[in-house]
Design an enzyme around this catalytic site. Sequence first.
Site, PDB file in Angstrom:
ATOM      1  CD  GLU A   1       9.076  19.797  -5.165  1.00  0.00           C
ATOM      2  OE1 GLU A   1      10.094  20.644  -5.522  1.00  0.00           O
ATOM      3  OE2 GLU A   1       8.346  20.027  -4.155  1.00  0.00           O
TER       4      GLU A   1
ATOM      5  CD  GLU B   1      23.299  27.507  -4.432  1.00  0.00           C
ATOM      6  OE1 GLU B   1      23.298  26.843  -5.466  1.00  0.00           O
ATOM      7  OE2 GLU B   1      22.143  28.282  -4.553  1.00  0.00           O
TER       8      GLU B   1
ATOM      9  N   GLY C   1      24.373  33.603 -13.421  1.00  0.00           N
ATOM     10  CA  GLY C   1      23.666  33.215 -14.959  1.00  0.00           C
ATOM     11  C   GLY C   1      23.633  32.110 -15.422  1.00  0.00           C
TER      12      GLY C   1
END
Lengths: 398, 379
Positions: A385, A243, A126
């Site tokens: 980006e 990640e 979240g």
Amino acid sequence: MDFRPDASLEVFRQEVRQFLRDQVPADLKGQQRCTRSPREQIMRWQKLLNERGWGAPYWPKEHGGTGWTVPQILVFDDECSLAGTPTQDGFVHKMLGPVLNAFATPDQKAEHLPAVFNGERLWCQGFSEPGAGSDLASLRTRAERDGDCYVVNGQKIWTSYAHHADWIFLLVRTDPQVKKQAGISFLLVDMRTPGITVRPIRSIDDAHHLNETFFDNVRVPVGNLIGSEGQGWSITKFLLNNEHATTADLPELKRYMRELRLIGTTLQVAGKPLFERPEFALKLARLEAELQAIEMLVQRVARLDEQQNPASHTLGSMLKIRATELQQRMTEAQIEALGDYGAIAYAHPHEADPQQPFPLQALARGISNDMFLRRASTIYGGTSEVQRGIIAKMLFQL
Amino acid sequence: MDFEFTSEQQLLQDSLRRYVDKAYSFEARTALLAADKNGSAENWGIFADNGWLMAALPEAYGGLGGSLVDTVIIAQELGRGLVLEPFLGCGVLAAQTLLGAASEAQKVRLLPQVADGSYRVALAYSEPGSRGMPEPVALQAERTGDGYRLAGRKSLVLGAPGADAFIVSAQIPKTPGVSLFLVEADCAGLECQTLPLHDGSWVQELQFDGVEVAADALLGEAGQGLPGLRQGLANGIVALCAELIGAMEKTLEVTADYLKVRQQFGVPIGSFQTLQHRLADMAAELELARSSLHVALASMANDEEATRYKTVSGSKMLICRAARFVCGQGIQLHGGIGMTEEYLVGHYYKRAVVADVLLGSSDGHEAACAAALQAELRA
Ligand SMILES: Cc1cc2nc3c(=O)[nH]c(=O)nc-3n(C[C@H](O)[C@H](O)[C@H](O)COP(=O)(O)OP(=O)(O)OC[C@H]3O[C@@H](n4cnc5c(N)ncnc54)[C@H](O)[C@@H]3O)c2cc1C
């Protein structure tokens, strides 16, 4: 530098194969292709891995993990993908887990880690809010201290699999007065707590992964705070740096290549196998060379990570950009390789079979769902980006 | 060369834009998708009443005597609204193939009903092994005493649900060349499986298990169907390309608007130079694609057959790739919201993905172009 094959890796591969062959029941193998398995399957698979002592394949030994090297992890992922096992809960294994290992108190570990290992608790992330995507630090969900609880109010969005999750790890604002990064804290919340509402969002791959998650006076024990108040942002940076290799999704890329080869040998064009067409073969050749380079890049990034070399961050950003673009191009190539059937909207792999099977269903189903979902790969986990901005800034001080 | 619309062309565009604005708001389209397959019968009536189905047909056959330019004007506006009615499948592909392949008597009999929308025909030519190209044709039409017996399969028939008849390409044993037949949709032995496409439209896959047709079902002469089929396909490809121009235009407009209102880091995201440049690249891709459409129109009007089809293949490849880029980046520049069913841009991307597959993929047309080029160089 030495690129000779490592014989011990082959021994390890056999060990994994044997486990998959002998100890994994047939109904957990040969699964329909998908980026995330249904809840029950994830749980059963996790339990089985844990019984084998492989409950945390990506974690170091001191935290109860397998302590595998990066090449071993790649072999494990590969073999699982080949066998068609369910997926694990990536949110806890690749994101929250390392955070718990590094920042949680012994009590918190005792509360959460056993459930991670035996597959009883699935997690969701979240972070994002309607007004806080790339600019995550501007998040507004509030957590106010009231006795021995935080009272949480606000809204999260794009919460993947919140509808399957038991718990959520949450970024909240505990101090609205200080600089925005400094007022953020990291909370663990039981999804059954009163005041939480999950609303589905259907995505363009014709499925329900995404949700809006609302918090209305949700009371969370202060013991669920990870680290200290205001430490949420540095924990988040730690988590997001982990990640990159995950978003590269190498096992999936390799699966795409296997499937492209299968399509190329299965389908006929003008009386010959598709792979005889120069336009198909040329494209496959390009994709294969790129895939090999990505696989090597994954290992370079992982090695730098192990050495805690900060160069892993920029290289990781480059990996993220290129690997996610490759995911998109490979799945697009699959659609094109299917010929006329590339336009057909087959039922999602998790949905019931159609009454009358669609033509080419066994080969083609799931491909387009993946292809459409892959448009998000260059958006989640830090958009391409934003990654380019990081590279320019960190590598060249621009 | 003249890039300006005549007043008649302008009127045509205006009437279509009014229709699309009214009948194809995002909400209206969503409702149509849920209610029926390929739009509504009521809307199809509007197509017929406005003369859009007869615009590019000769007056001798109940048309308005217009040209491919009219088709392009219509298709481009339909593309802006992602219109679902089968204009491409029935209004262009089937109608133009009939025009190119049928005998004079057949044209006189059939085209006026096609032009006024009372008779709906779809073109069944693609097969799993031909992938949107007119050849090779595997479906067999065996001569019987007083007609033909058809056996084989046709994939991805656009506009098939609700069609009254199909134009079917076939191979007659011992007769070289491709033959075309007009087959009623309800004839015995024909099995139609209705299949959804990613963009919410529906096609059919046709299975012919010994379908008996009379001798007069043959369109034109036996073995002489290919030129007419290629003519119909070229018209269809140009129309599909025009549709994508409209889809790209709309994607750019919606994305530019979003970049002005979406705030991150305390500023509109449109203030980030990387997004400005991306949008500029998308606009340049669109204009290059539009120019490629003009190239195709010029070639269709002026060139001999081989050059025409090479040019049209080149445009199909270039414009479909441009559309996938522009519509894909439409999603990218929106971030998460672009990934949702409830938002517009994802649907344009879906159409671009489908369009790339329809009537031969970009790779297929690139290969066709390359083969034509090699033939030129050899000569
Ligand atoms: C399929 C999917 C799953 C997700 N799962 C989760 C989840 O489980 N949990 C969770 O918390 N979040 C999740 N997310 C959210 C994801 O992290 C965000 O979508 C992402 O951070 C981008 O934010 P945004 O969508 O608000 O886009 P925005 O930040 O509004 O970006 C819009 C566009 O602006 C560009 N942009 C923004 N800032 C800059 C800048 N400074 N310079 C240049 N360009 C810029 C972006 O690159 C993008 O092109 C998921 C998203 C998707 C699509």
